[in-house]
Write an enzyme that holds these catalytic residues in place. Structure first.
Site, short mmCIF file in Angstrom:
data_model
loop_
_atom_site.label_atom_id
_atom_site.label_comp_id
_atom_site.label_asym_id
_atom_site.label_seq_id
_atom_site.Cartn_x
_atom_site.Cartn_y
_atom_site.Cartn_z
N SER A 79 1.34 -11.33 91.68
CA SER A 79 1.57 -10.75 90.23
C SER A 79 1.56 -9.16 90.11
O SER A 79 1.79 -8.73 89.03
CB SER A 79 0.61 -11.33 89.33
OG SER A 79 -0.90 -10.73 89.68
N HIS A 80 1.02 -8.44 90.93
CA HIS A 80 1.03 -6.99 91.14
C HIS A 80 1.84 -6.40 92.09
O HIS A 80 1.86 -5.11 92.35
CB HIS A 80 -0.21 -6.58 91.27
CG HIS A 80 -1.02 -6.75 89.74
ND1 HIS A 80 -1.93 -7.89 89.71
CD2 HIS A 80 -1.36 -6.09 89.13
CE1 HIS A 80 -2.58 -8.00 88.55
NE2 HIS A 80 -2.13 -6.66 88.02
N ASP A 91 -0.44 -13.72 86.39
CA ASP A 91 -0.35 -14.97 86.90
C ASP A 91 0.28 -16.30 85.85
O ASP A 91 0.77 -16.98 86.18
CB ASP A 91 -1.79 -15.28 87.37
CG ASP A 91 -2.02 -14.53 88.32
OD1 ASP A 91 -1.38 -14.69 89.54
OD2 ASP A 91 -3.11 -13.82 88.48
#
Length: 340
Positions: free
Chosen positions: A50-51, A191
């Site tokens: 997610s990053h 997420d």
């Protein structure tokens, strides 16, 4: 690069180069693009999906909304002998962190403790790269920030808090630091976004829908409110982050950040508080003994089969350095459209 029907495998250098191309193509200054590409590469390397490269979509979307200044040059002020403030001037936060880090380190090593406020920044990234950078200097690091008001307080149904992450890093004599980085929400916003993108259900304790009921539908969650972790304890920590990373440093709370967005849907704009401690100043001649106490505690955890925080990331890091990273082809193709 290698490719299959489902995945694309890239080296870390290729991930970094892709991020730089996308960011500069979309108007980012070279300095901002480099700072952001570094952290996106670290996220993908450590399998924090997610990053990782997913965040390129978020960055470019925010740029196109017209809120972020892609050419902003951070300015630094020393507020005291142990407090530094960096004004991001409505640019992304990471270049401001890089600008202020050397001064924060210098102050901490002189006084034993120092703080850095980053103001007026757009922030999308994980905090662990920042506290790991502090630990690499032999210092203990803490970082926190509010975001947009997506999270309801425990017992409530209306969003008040941001995901409000807190990160901590402790330098160790040998090897990687002890690190944790977690949102005070039950899960990171990214997420839930990824679950919605992939059509996957979410656990019911992550969020509530617009009617205040627990939901497994990520799209309903994004229209409702996220939940804090740990009930009232998570709510209290989220409030602390609002106060320290917002009110204390003269910047916006998550609700104010959401209002400032004006419904555009850009990356949250807010402040960030970073604190560094120098064990050498605190411990003096007892430095080795103090660090040894920490090592004995870590051994007492791992000795019974438990894992330290971030161990999964460090394992992923070793794999990625050796074998590259795997990116879903659909996501990779979507990122390539940002170069059109």
């Amino acid at each position: 690069m290698s490719e299959s029907l489902a995945e694309v495998v890239l080296s870390l250098d290729e991930v970094h180069a892709l991020a730089l191309r996308v960011l500069t193509h979309n108007g980012m200054s070279a300095a901002h693009a480099q700072a952001i590409a570094n952290v996106i590469t670290q996220g993908q390397r450590d399998e924090c999906h997610s990053h990782g490269v997913y965040r390129l979509l978020v960055c470019v979307r925010s740029l196109k909304k017209g809120k972020v200044d892609p050419q902003a040059v951070p300015t630094l002020r020393r507020l005291s002998s142990s407090i530094v403030a960096v004004d991001a001037h409505r640019g992304f936060s990471l270049l401001s962190f890089e600008t202020g880090l050397p001064v924060l380190v210098e102050m901490a090593k002189q006084h034993g403790i120092a703080a850095m406020a980053i103001n007026h920044c757009y922030h999308f990234s994980a905090l662990w790269p920042e506290v790991e950078a502090i630990a690499a200097e032999g210092l203990v690091g803490i970082a926190m920030n509010p975001s947009h008001s997506w999270v309801a307080p425990e017992g409530g149904r209306e969003p008040v808090f941001g995901t409000n992450p807190i990160a901590f890093a402790w330098p160790r004599p040998d090897g990687v630091p002890f690190v944790f980085d977690f949102a005070t929400s039950a899960i990171a916003r990214g997420d839930i976004e990824l679950h919605a993108k992939q059509g996957k259900a979410i656990p019911p304790h992550w969020a509530i829908d617009a009617d205040g009921q627990p939901t497994t539908d990520p799209k309903a969650a994004l229209q409702g409110a996220m939940r804090t972790f740990g009930g009232h304890k998570g709510s209290a920590l989220a409030a602390m982050v609002e106060l320290l990373g917002g009110a204390l440093i003269g910047d916006m709370t998550s609700r104010e950040s959401m209002a400032f967005d004006e419904g555009v849907g850009a990356t949250p704009c807010h402040g960030e508080l970073v604190i560094a401690f120098d064990p050498k100043v605190f411990l003096g001649d007892e430095l080795d003994a103090g660090l040894a106490r920490g090592e004995r505690m870590f051994a007492s955890i791992t000795g019974q089969g438990a894992r330290l925080p971030s161990q999964r990331r460090f394992d992923a890091r070793a794999r990625s350095i050796a074998h590259g990273v795997r990116i879903p082809k659909a996501l990779y193709d979507e990122i390539l459209t940002l170069l059109d």
